[in-house]
Design a protein around this motif. Structure first.
Motif, PDB file in Angstrom:
ATOM      1  N   SER A  68       0.773  -1.092   0.021  1.00 57.52           N
ATOM      2  CA  SER A  68      -0.058  -0.062  -0.100  1.00 57.52           C
ATOM      3  C   SER A  68       0.986   1.443  -0.113  1.00 57.52           C
ATOM      4  CB  SER A  68      -1.061   0.001   1.274  1.00 57.52           C
ATOM      5  OG  SER A  68       0.187  -0.071   2.385  1.00 57.52           O
ATOM      6  N   VAL A  69       1.847   1.266  -0.745  1.00 57.82           N
ATOM      7  CA  VAL A  69       2.841   2.382  -1.016  1.00 57.82           C
ATOM      8  C   VAL A  69       1.979   3.736  -1.344  1.00 57.82           C
ATOM      9  CG1 VAL A  69       5.129   3.052  -2.037  1.00 57.82           C
ATOM     10  CG2 VAL A  69       4.692   0.891  -1.219  1.00 57.82           C
ATOM     11  N   ARG A  70       2.571   4.696  -0.738  1.00 55.13           N
ATOM     12  CA  ARG A  70       2.179   6.017  -1.180  1.00 55.13           C
ATOM     13  C   ARG A  70       3.387   6.974  -0.906  1.00 55.13           C
ATOM     14  NH1 ARG A  70      -1.331   3.511  -2.267  1.00 55.13           N
ATOM     15  NH2 ARG A  70      -3.874   3.758  -1.984  1.00 55.13           N
ATOM     16  N   ILE A  71       3.788   7.767  -1.706  1.00 53.36           N
ATOM     17  CA  ILE A  71       4.989   8.477  -1.879  1.00 53.36           C
ATOM     18  C   ILE A  71       5.087   9.776  -1.022  1.00 53.36           C
ATOM     19  CG2 ILE A  71       6.957   9.853  -3.037  1.00 53.36           C
ATOM     20  CD1 ILE A  71       6.441   7.701  -5.278  1.00 53.36           C
ATOM     21  N   LEU A  72       5.875  10.341   0.060  1.00 51.45           N
ATOM     22  CA  LEU A  72       5.799  11.411   0.689  1.00 51.45           C
ATOM     23  C   LEU A  72       6.918  12.277   0.014  1.00 51.45           C
ATOM     24  CD1 LEU A  72       5.649  10.026   4.308  1.00 51.45           C
ATOM     25  CD2 LEU A  72       3.839  11.105   3.056  1.00 51.45           C
ATOM     26  N   HIS A  73       7.978  11.726  -0.288  1.00 49.84           N
ATOM     27  CA  HIS A  73       9.156  12.647  -0.717  1.00 49.84           C
ATOM     28  C   HIS A  73      10.243  11.883  -1.464  1.00 49.84           C
ATOM     29  CE1 HIS A  73      11.628  16.232  -0.439  1.00 49.84           C
ATOM     30  NE2 HIS A  73      12.526  15.415  -0.370  1.00 49.84           N
ATOM     31  N   LEU A  74      10.782  12.670  -2.462  1.00 50.21           N
ATOM     32  CA  LEU A  74      11.808  12.108  -3.469  1.00 50.21           C
ATOM     33  C   LEU A  74      12.827  12.945  -3.616  1.00 50.21           C
ATOM     34  CD1 LEU A  74       9.855  10.077  -6.169  1.00 50.21           C
ATOM     35  CD2 LEU A  74      11.068   9.008  -4.305  1.00 50.21           C
ATOM     36  N   ASP A  75      14.108  12.533  -3.364  1.00 47.83           N
ATOM     37  CA  ASP A  75      14.931  13.389  -3.594  1.00 47.83           C
ATOM     38  C   ASP A  75      16.375  12.504  -4.022  1.00 47.83           C
ATOM     39  OD1 ASP A  75      17.169  13.997  -1.538  1.00 47.83           O
ATOM     40  OD2 ASP A  75      15.056  14.045  -0.517  1.00 47.83           O
ATOM     41  N   GLY A  76      17.137  13.302  -5.113  1.00 43.92           N
ATOM     42  CA  GLY A  76      18.618  12.693  -5.177  1.00 43.92           C
ATOM     43  C   GLY A  76      19.317  13.511  -6.302  1.00 43.92           C
ATOM     44  N   GLY A  77      20.592  13.681  -6.020  1.00 45.85           N
ATOM     45  CA  GLY A  77      21.524  14.579  -6.610  1.00 45.85           C
ATOM     46  C   GLY A  77      21.317  16.000  -6.530  1.00 45.85           C
ATOM     47  N   MET A 100      16.697  14.774  -9.188  1.00 47.02           N
ATOM     48  CA  MET A 100      15.161  14.426  -8.828  1.00 47.02           C
ATOM     49  C   MET A 100      14.788  15.052  -7.606  1.00 47.02           C
ATOM     50  SD  MET A 100      13.757  10.551  -8.156  1.00 47.02           S
ATOM     51  CE  MET A 100      14.848  10.421  -6.586  1.00 47.02           C
ATOM     52  N   GLU A 101      13.481  15.738  -7.976  1.00 44.55           N
ATOM     53  CA  GLU A 101      12.863  16.304  -6.764  1.00 44.55           C
ATOM     54  C   GLU A 101      11.476  16.352  -6.796  1.00 44.55           C
ATOM     55  OE1 GLU A 101      15.742  20.242  -5.929  1.00 44.55           O
ATOM     56  OE2 GLU A 101      14.436  20.605  -7.329  1.00 44.55           O
ATOM     57  N   LEU A 102      10.680  16.203  -5.307  1.00 40.27           N
ATOM     58  CA  LEU A 102       9.336  16.039  -5.487  1.00 40.27           C
ATOM     59  C   LEU A 102       8.979  17.347  -4.735  1.00 40.27           C
ATOM     60  CD1 LEU A 102       6.733  14.887  -6.078  1.00 40.27           C
ATOM     61  CD2 LEU A 102       6.944  13.093  -3.886  1.00 40.27           C
ATOM     62  N   SER A 103       8.141  17.987  -5.134  1.00 36.75           N
ATOM     63  CA  SER A 103       7.755  19.373  -4.123  1.00 36.75           C
ATOM     64  C   SER A 103       6.055  19.075  -3.738  1.00 36.75           C
ATOM     65  CB  SER A 103       7.612  20.663  -4.877  1.00 36.75           C
ATOM     66  OG  SER A 103       6.953  20.626  -5.995  1.00 36.75           O
ATOM     67  N   GLU A 104       5.420  19.774  -3.179  1.00 40.26           N
ATOM     68  CA  GLU A 104       4.222  19.552  -2.712  1.00 40.26           C
ATOM     69  C   GLU A 104       3.326  19.194  -4.163  1.00 40.26           C
ATOM     70  OE1 GLU A 104       0.281  21.918  -0.573  1.00 40.26           O
ATOM     71  OE2 GLU A 104       2.239  22.776  -0.709  1.00 40.26           O
TER      72      GLU A 104
END
Length: 479
Positions: free
Chosen positions: A239-248, A348-352
């Motif tokens: 039941s995965v939901r993503i909250l945040h991602l970042d790399g680089g 890689m970035e994930l904002s709101e």
């Protein structure tokens, strides 16, 4: 000036530069330092709004009628550091250390790319003894984030059409052509919803990384792409939901570490742990030669409420991350072992409300570069997103007749008893932009041995710095 004293002055100026924060986009202080240097030494100079600097010096006695020579390097550096490093690149200088023949910065990149070029130039400019033609010294900014300074600089005041670019990292190699490139940013809108579950952190690290041009063909793992594989293994089973991602941190560096924060039901924790073990085994086998220390780690955190991506946005983000190409796209059919076209997912970035991927595209064939731009453009459009381009620079094409190249080859052979390698490079050099601004420009790029640039293992060979300095002085005398 003896060769030893010139070497000492080069190191002196390099250490002075390393004490000044000068990451890409933060070059005002180091630019002002160069302007102050010129004024203190009675040299004419100019500084533009981007912080590019031009410094002019008259010829030494007997060289007044020789053609003007341009010395060129860039002021900015790639700022990477180890997690435990206390360095704040916005305010701290580097902690320089020596180990035998090597100079390095403890826990961070060194900025030998391209601080050593600036140090050579300052040591030449301050000297009253070095023999040289009229000199025009060009210090550009933001080379590491798309050659923005070289793109913006006004070179109309320059008389020289011979340019020595000191932005290469292998002694005995003369670069005479390079790939063109562009930065392409993909943006995907996402939606979030209030969710409750256990927050988990997944990290992919232990990768070697490196320069996305010169080392893109080494087969090294890109942490952003590997994290995509990890997430693809989990989605649908949990039941995965993503909250945040970042790399680089930089589009032109192969990503060494990437992190995801996820939200899932407590009942799925064991399956998540099993997925992580499975992916770890797979990646350890896949990258046992190129990245033997690759790690996939899981940290189970607190239970609570969060604004997580919706199930649909989670699936689209993971699908996009796994769909984008990365690495070598085409090898040169005429030059064995030479990369013709590549792209690197560097940030890689994930904002709101948005998921973004930043790429560095390179090709020595303009049509292939344009084809890659359109390929990524079509892909992000299919996912419902869009893209922007920045820092589009041309390839630097081989010049059949080059007096500078001939003089540098002849001088090298006289000094060392062997010919240097004359070749092109699959990386961006400012020579391409300068060639477009200065018709008829004759240029060569070279430099001392610098290893593992753009990584915290970056180090420069002191003996090579000395030899290359001696070579520079001999070439100036011969021009």
């Amino acid at each position: 000036m003896t060769q030893d004293s010139f070497y000492d002055r080069v190191l002196f100026w390099f250490k002075q530069l390393c004490a000044i924060p000068h990451g890409s986009g933060d070059t005002k202080r180091i630019s002002d330092f160069c302007v102050d240097f010129a004024k203190k030494h009675g040299l004419s100079c100019s500084q533009d709004a981007q912080n590019n600097v031009l410094i002019f010096k008259s010829a030494s006695e007997g060289y007044e009628e020789h053609p003007t020579v341009i010395l060129q390097g860039h002021l900015d550096m790639v700022c990477e550091k180890e997690p435990e490093s206390p360095i704040d690149f916005s305010k701290d200088g580097l902690m320089l250390k020596t180990d035998g023949d090597f100079l390095y910065a403890e826990g961070t990149t060194l900025g030998g790319d391209d601080g050593i070029a600036v140090a050579y130039a300052l040591a030449i400019l301050e000297s009253k003894e070095i023999k040289h033609p009229p000199l025009e010294v060009v210090f550009t900014v933001d080379e590491e984030i798309g050659m923005l300074g070289a793109e913006a600089i006004d070179l109309s005041s320059l008389k020289g059409r011979i340019l020595m670019n000191l932005d290469s990292e292998e002694e005995g190699v003369l670069l005479v052509s390079c790939a063109g490139g562009v930065r392409q940013d993909l943006r995907l809108p996402v939606e979030r919803t209030a969710s409750v579950g256990v927050r988990c952190e997944i990290t992919v690290d232990g990768l070697i990384g490196g320069h996305s041009g010169t080392e893109i063909d080494k087969g090294r793992g890109n942490a952003d792409k590997l994290l995509g594989k990890v997430l693809a293994e989990m989605v649908g089973k949990n039941s995965v939901r993503i909250l945040h991602l970042d790399g680089g941190l930089k589009d032109n560096a192969i990503v060494r570490s990437a992190k995801a924060e996820l939200l899932l039901d407590e009942t799925d924790i064991r399956r998540l742990e099993a997925s992580v073990r499975t992916v770890q085994e797979r990646l350890s086998e896949e990258f046992k030669e190129t990245d033997p220390d690759v790690r996939v780690s899981l940290k189970v955190c607190e239970h609570g409420g969060h604004e997580a991506l919706t199930a649909e946005s989670t699936q689209r983000v993971i699908a996009l991350l796994n769909s984008v190409p990365n690495g070598v796209m085409q090898m040169d059919p005429q030059i064995k072992g030479f990369v013709q076209t590549s792209l690197n997912l560097g940030i890689m970035e994930l904002s709101e409300k948005e998921f973004s991927l930043r790429f560095s595209l390179r090709s020595s064939v303009n049509e292939e570069k344009e084809a890659m731009i359109h390929r990524l453009g079509r892909l992000i459009a299919d996912f419902g997103g869009d893209y922007t381009l920045m820092g589009n620079y041309p390839a630097w094409e081989y010049k059949k007749d080059s007096r500078l190249r001939d003089v540098m080859v002849e001088t090298y052979e006289k000094m060392y008893g062997e010919k240097p390698q004359v070749m092109g490079i699959h990386a961006g050099l400012e020579c391409g932009l300068f060639s477009g601004k200065l018709p008829g420009l004759d240029c060569v790029s070279f430099g001392p041995n610098i290893y593992d640039i753009h990584t915290t293992r970056e180090r420069i060979s002191l003996s090579s710095v000395k030899r290359t300095g001696e070579y520079v002085l001999e070439v100036l005398k011969a021009l």
